[in-house]
Structures are given as structure tokens and as C-alpha cells.
Design a protein around this motif. Sequence first.
Motif, PDB file in Angstrom:
ATOM      1  N   VAL A 114       0.861  -1.186   0.000  1.00 47.27           N
ATOM      2  CA  VAL A 114       0.000   0.000   0.000  1.00 47.27           C
ATOM      3  C   VAL A 114       0.898   1.238   0.000  1.00 47.27           C
ATOM      4  O   VAL A 114       2.044   1.174   0.448  1.00 47.27           O
ATOM      5  CB  VAL A 114      -0.974   0.046   1.213  1.00 47.27           C
ATOM      6  N   PRO A 115       0.392   2.352  -0.505  1.00 46.23           N
ATOM      7  CA  PRO A 115       1.208   3.571  -0.489  1.00 46.23           C
ATOM      8  C   PRO A 115       1.573   3.912   0.952  1.00 46.23           C
ATOM      9  O   PRO A 115       0.705   3.947   1.825  1.00 46.23           O
ATOM     10  CB  PRO A 115       0.264   4.629  -1.084  1.00 46.23           C
ATOM     11  N   GLY A 116       2.850   4.108   1.194  1.00 45.11           N
ATOM     12  CA  GLY A 116       3.291   4.380   2.572  1.00 45.11           C
ATOM     13  C   GLY A 116       4.707   4.884   2.581  1.00 45.11           C
ATOM     14  O   GLY A 116       5.211   5.401   1.573  1.00 45.11           O
ATOM     15  N   LYS A 117       5.347   4.675   3.714  1.00 42.83           N
ATOM     16  CA  LYS A 117       6.654   5.285   3.928  1.00 42.83           C
ATOM     17  C   LYS A 117       7.517   4.333   4.738  1.00 42.83           C
ATOM     18  O   LYS A 117       7.025   3.547   5.537  1.00 42.83           O
ATOM     19  CB  LYS A 117       6.435   6.599   4.694  1.00 42.83           C
ATOM     20  N   ILE A 118       8.812   4.438   4.543  1.00 38.25           N
ATOM     21  CA  ILE A 118       9.796   3.721   5.346  1.00 38.25           C
ATOM     22  C   ILE A 118       9.625   4.120   6.823  1.00 38.25           C
ATOM     23  O   ILE A 118       9.130   5.212   7.121  1.00 38.25           O
ATOM     24  CB  ILE A 118      11.220   4.053   4.829  1.00 38.25           C
ATOM     25  N   ALA A 119      10.035   3.235   7.748  1.00 42.55           N
ATOM     26  CA  ALA A 119       9.921   3.544   9.178  1.00 42.55           C
ATOM     27  C   ALA A 119      10.634   4.866   9.492  1.00 42.55           C
ATOM     28  O   ALA A 119      11.696   5.161   8.934  1.00 42.55           O
ATOM     29  CB  ALA A 119      10.506   2.413  10.011  1.00 42.55           C
ATOM     30  N   LEU A 120      10.022   5.627  10.397  1.00 46.11           N
ATOM     31  CA  LEU A 120      10.513   6.961  10.772  1.00 46.11           C
ATOM     32  C   LEU A 120      12.023   6.970  11.061  1.00 46.11           C
ATOM     33  O   LEU A 120      12.757   7.831  10.576  1.00 46.11           O
ATOM     34  CB  LEU A 120       9.724   7.406  12.014  1.00 46.11           C
ATOM     35  N   TYR A 121      12.491   6.003  11.818  1.00 43.24           N
ATOM     36  CA  TYR A 121      13.888   5.988  12.267  1.00 43.24           C
ATOM     37  C   TYR A 121      14.857   5.536  11.164  1.00 43.24           C
ATOM     38  O   TYR A 121      16.061   5.535  11.368  1.00 43.24           O
ATOM     39  CB  TYR A 121      14.032   5.100  13.521  1.00 43.24           C
ATOM     40  N   LEU A 122      14.305   5.149   9.998  1.00 44.04           N
ATOM     41  CA  LEU A 122      15.169   4.769   8.876  1.00 44.04           C
ATOM     42  C   LEU A 122      15.091   5.772   7.726  1.00 44.04           C
ATOM     43  O   LEU A 122      15.706   5.572   6.678  1.00 44.04           O
ATOM     44  CB  LEU A 122      14.786   3.372   8.361  1.00 44.04           C
ATOM     45  N   GLU A 123      14.339   6.851   7.938  1.00 48.09           N
ATOM     46  CA  GLU A 123      14.221   7.860   6.878  1.00 48.09           C
ATOM     47  C   GLU A 123      15.597   8.377   6.482  1.00 48.09           C
ATOM     48  O   GLU A 123      16.426   8.655   7.342  1.00 48.09           O
ATOM     49  CB  GLU A 123      13.371   9.049   7.368  1.00 48.09           C
ATOM     50  N   ASP A 124      15.803   8.486   5.182  1.00 44.36           N
ATOM     51  CA  ASP A 124      17.072   8.968   4.664  1.00 44.36           C
ATOM     52  C   ASP A 124      16.793  10.198   3.801  1.00 44.36           C
ATOM     53  O   ASP A 124      16.337  10.073   2.665  1.00 44.36           O
ATOM     54  CB  ASP A 124      17.721   7.841   3.848  1.00 44.36           C
ATOM     55  N   ALA A 125      17.056  11.371   4.372  1.00 48.06           N
ATOM     56  CA  ALA A 125      16.731  12.616   3.681  1.00 48.06           C
ATOM     57  C   ALA A 125      17.490  12.725   2.358  1.00 48.06           C
ATOM     58  O   ALA A 125      17.002  13.329   1.399  1.00 48.06           O
ATOM     59  CB  ALA A 125      17.053  13.803   4.583  1.00 48.06           C
ATOM     60  N   SER A 126      18.660  12.100   2.283  1.00 49.69           N
ATOM     61  CA  SER A 126      19.473  12.205   1.065  1.00 49.69           C
ATOM     62  C   SER A 126      18.884  11.367  -0.079  1.00 49.69           C
ATOM     63  O   SER A 126      19.306  11.486  -1.222  1.00 49.69           O
ATOM     64  CB  SER A 126      20.908  11.761   1.330  1.00 49.69           C
ATOM     65  N   ALA A 127      17.915  10.517   0.259  1.00 51.40           N
ATOM     66  CA  ALA A 127      17.339   9.627  -0.775  1.00 51.40           C
ATOM     67  C   ALA A 127      16.232  10.313  -1.574  1.00 51.40           C
ATOM     68  O   ALA A 127      15.583   9.678  -2.398  1.00 51.40           O
ATOM     69  CB  ALA A 127      16.813   8.356  -0.128  1.00 51.40           C
ATOM     70  N   GLY A 128      16.006  11.597  -1.306  1.00 49.70           N
ATOM     71  CA  GLY A 128      14.990  12.335  -2.062  1.00 49.70           C
ATOM     72  C   GLY A 128      13.632  12.277  -1.396  1.00 49.70           C
ATOM     73  O   GLY A 128      13.510  11.942  -0.219  1.00 49.70           O
ATOM     74  N   LYS A 129      12.613  12.556  -2.194  1.00 47.89           N
ATOM     75  CA  LYS A 129      11.270  12.767  -1.665  1.00 47.89           C
ATOM     76  C   LYS A 129      10.699  11.527  -0.956  1.00 47.89           C
ATOM     77  O   LYS A 129       9.968  11.635   0.013  1.00 47.89           O
ATOM     78  CB  LYS A 129      10.352  13.184  -2.819  1.00 47.89           C
ATOM     79  N   ASP A 130      11.067  10.350  -1.477  1.00 47.68           N
ATOM     80  CA  ASP A 130      10.493   9.138  -0.873  1.00 47.68           C
ATOM     81  C   ASP A 130      11.272   8.653   0.353  1.00 47.68           C
ATOM     82  O   ASP A 130      10.923   7.639   0.956  1.00 47.68           O
ATOM     83  CB  ASP A 130      10.334   8.030  -1.909  1.00 47.68           C
ATOM     84  N   LEU A 131      12.340   9.342   0.738  1.00 50.55           N
ATOM     85  CA  LEU A 131      13.097   9.073   1.969  1.00 50.55           C
ATOM     86  C   LEU A 131      13.685   7.666   2.034  1.00 50.55           C
ATOM     87  O   LEU A 131      14.029   7.173   3.102  1.00 50.55           O
ATOM     88  CB  LEU A 131      12.202   9.314   3.202  1.00 50.55           C
ATOM     89  N   GLY A 132      13.794   7.023   0.874  1.00 48.09           N
ATOM     90  CA  GLY A 132      14.367   5.666   0.853  1.00 48.09           C
ATOM     91  C   GLY A 132      13.316   4.574   0.911  1.00 48.09           C
ATOM     92  O   GLY A 132      13.649   3.398   1.067  1.00 48.09           O
ATOM     93  N   THR A 133      12.053   4.942   0.790  1.00 47.77           N
ATOM     94  CA  THR A 133      10.964   3.964   0.850  1.00 47.77           C
ATOM     95  C   THR A 133      11.052   2.981  -0.324  1.00 47.77           C
ATOM     96  O   THR A 133      11.303   3.384  -1.457  1.00 47.77           O
ATOM     97  CB  THR A 133       9.605   4.703   0.803  1.00 47.77           C
TER      98      THR A 133
END
Length: 310
Positions: free
Chosen positions: A163-182
Motif C-alpha cells: 500500500v502507499p506508505g513510507k519507510i519507518a521513521l527511524y530509517l528515513e534517509d533525507a538524502s534519498a529524495g522525496k520518498d526518503l528511501g521507501t
Amino acid sequence: MIIKVLGSSAGGGFPQWNCNCHNCAAVRAGTPGFKARTQSSLAVSRDGISWALLNASPDLRQQIASTPALHADPRRGLRHSPIKAVVLTNGDVDHIIGLINLREAQAFSIYGTSRVLGILKSNSVFQVMAEPLVPRITLPLDQPVQIKGDGTDLGLTVEAFAVPGKIALYLEDASAGKDLGTQEGDTIGLKITDPAAKTSFFYIPGCATIDDKLAKRLEGASVVFFDGTLFTDNEMIEQGLLDKTGARMGHISMLGDAGSISAFSKLGVGRLIYVHINNSNPALDENSAARKSIEGTGWEVGYDGLEVRL
Ligand code: MLT
Ligand code: MN
Ligand code: ZN
């Protein structure tokens, strides 16, 4: 099938330990119309004897204590657990930390996508539940899998779907762009089926948006437990709690053109139940205008201890 809502709150619970928002203060004060809630988890069973947990919340110890069906059965020996399996929908803190409560050399199975099982693998504390006693079973997407654990077949299948979502908060990678590494598999929904009874329900506690594919999948479902984190996309910002919209957190809101109430209005689902409700959500107040506005839309606001039979 018997389905129990063990915890209907989003991460942090209700009240949240460090929060004095309007809702948290009211529930702490015992104000009528406010119910305390533990963090996000369901339990499901075909026979009422062997159970699968859908997510393992940090409040699991308390949830087991308040749910007699999950207690160790003294007729089954000195050590026993009715919990035979845990199925994870993402790697968020509110959905995996309860696994730690299931240590003590007890057999059960953990099901998750390779992405989420990878999180468990990279955090050595989860080795406290070691294979082969606690096998970790990779869930494929879009394919039903029998739920088994501790030598028991629960008589249920689980089908995971992205489902549309996001990587876990503590694994977010700002350098990976808009999807944060999802990546695919970071957030899944579950379809649980009792093949013998031909009944099924969906559990989707985290979802960023309802796209055509998801809408099609859910059309005509008998029961859907769904992401009720926020009433409006910017409520946490408006309340001064956090500088993030729901969209940024990977959570759809109830209201709005792209919100869950609107998206489900044409899907013909039998029963729609909000879970994973954040403490900022004004619909938590049973006497609020927000709650009144969603009554009549067909949605129920889930609560701890709610039981659904199919
Ligand atoms: C979420 O649902 O967004 C997460 O549970 C947030 C968190 O881990 O605190
Ligand atoms: Mn969460
Ligand atoms: Zn609060």
C-alpha cells in the motif's frame, strides 16, 4: 473468525506519555467521551484457541493481560501461549517492539516482508527470539500464505499487498529524495481469510493514499480496519504538536477530497472501522463535532476491546 482490537491508537498511545494536547489532557482527567487507548494491534483466531497477532505493539504486555483469550492456559502445562504467530505490516516502533514481550523461549512464528524482517535482522536485540524456535517467514506480495506457528495450523491465510506508505521513521534517509528511501514492502496491508468459512477481512493500519489499485482490491469487502491516524492532514501542525502533515508521515486523513471517508464512499464495504488513531485526532472525543460529522458516513471509530465476528 474472531477479531479483537487489542490497541486502537497510533504510536504513542492515548494519552501519550509526554503529551498535554487537548485530547491527552482530557483523557487523563477522566472527561466523559474520552477512552484511553493502547497502541496499534489486532488479534485474530478461527477457533478462539490459537491466535495470530497483527502487529506487536509496545503495549502488548498490557494487552495480553486484559485479554483472557491470550493468557497462558494452565491446562496446557507450565509454559503455554495461545499466540502462535505475529504478522507485521511495517517496521514502525508501534508495530514491532511488542515482539520483545514474546521472549522467554516460547515457540511462535513471525511473518513480514523481506524489508521488515530485514529490520529485525539488523537489530540484534530481536535475536532474543531465536530461530528455530521462532521462525521468521517472508511474506510474498499478492499471494495467500497459511498462518502456522508452534506446530499449529490456524486455519487462516494471510495475503500481504503493498500500500502507499513510507519507510519507518527511524530509517528515513533525507538524502534519498522525496520518498526518503521507501521501497516496496515497507508498508503492507493484510487480507486475512478463513478458507473453510469463506470469510475475510482487511487490516490496513498505515496508508498514505487510496489509489485505484487499492480501491479495486477493497471494493465490496465485508470488513476493513483502516488507518484513522488523523482527522485532517495538518492537525498536528495546527495544534503545535509536530511540524509534519499526515502526507509527510505516510498517513491519509479522514476528511478531504483525497481522505478515507471520501475514498471509501463508493466502495460498498460492509463495515469500516478506524484503527491506529492518533491522540491529536478530534474524532477521539465522542462528543465532538468531528465525531458527529463522521457518524452517518458508515465509519466506526475503533476502540480497545472491540470484537468482530465473521
Ligand atoms: C507512524 O505510524 O507514523 C509511526 O508509528 C510513527 C512512530 O514510529 O512514532
Ligand atoms: Mn504507527
Ligand atoms: Zn496528545
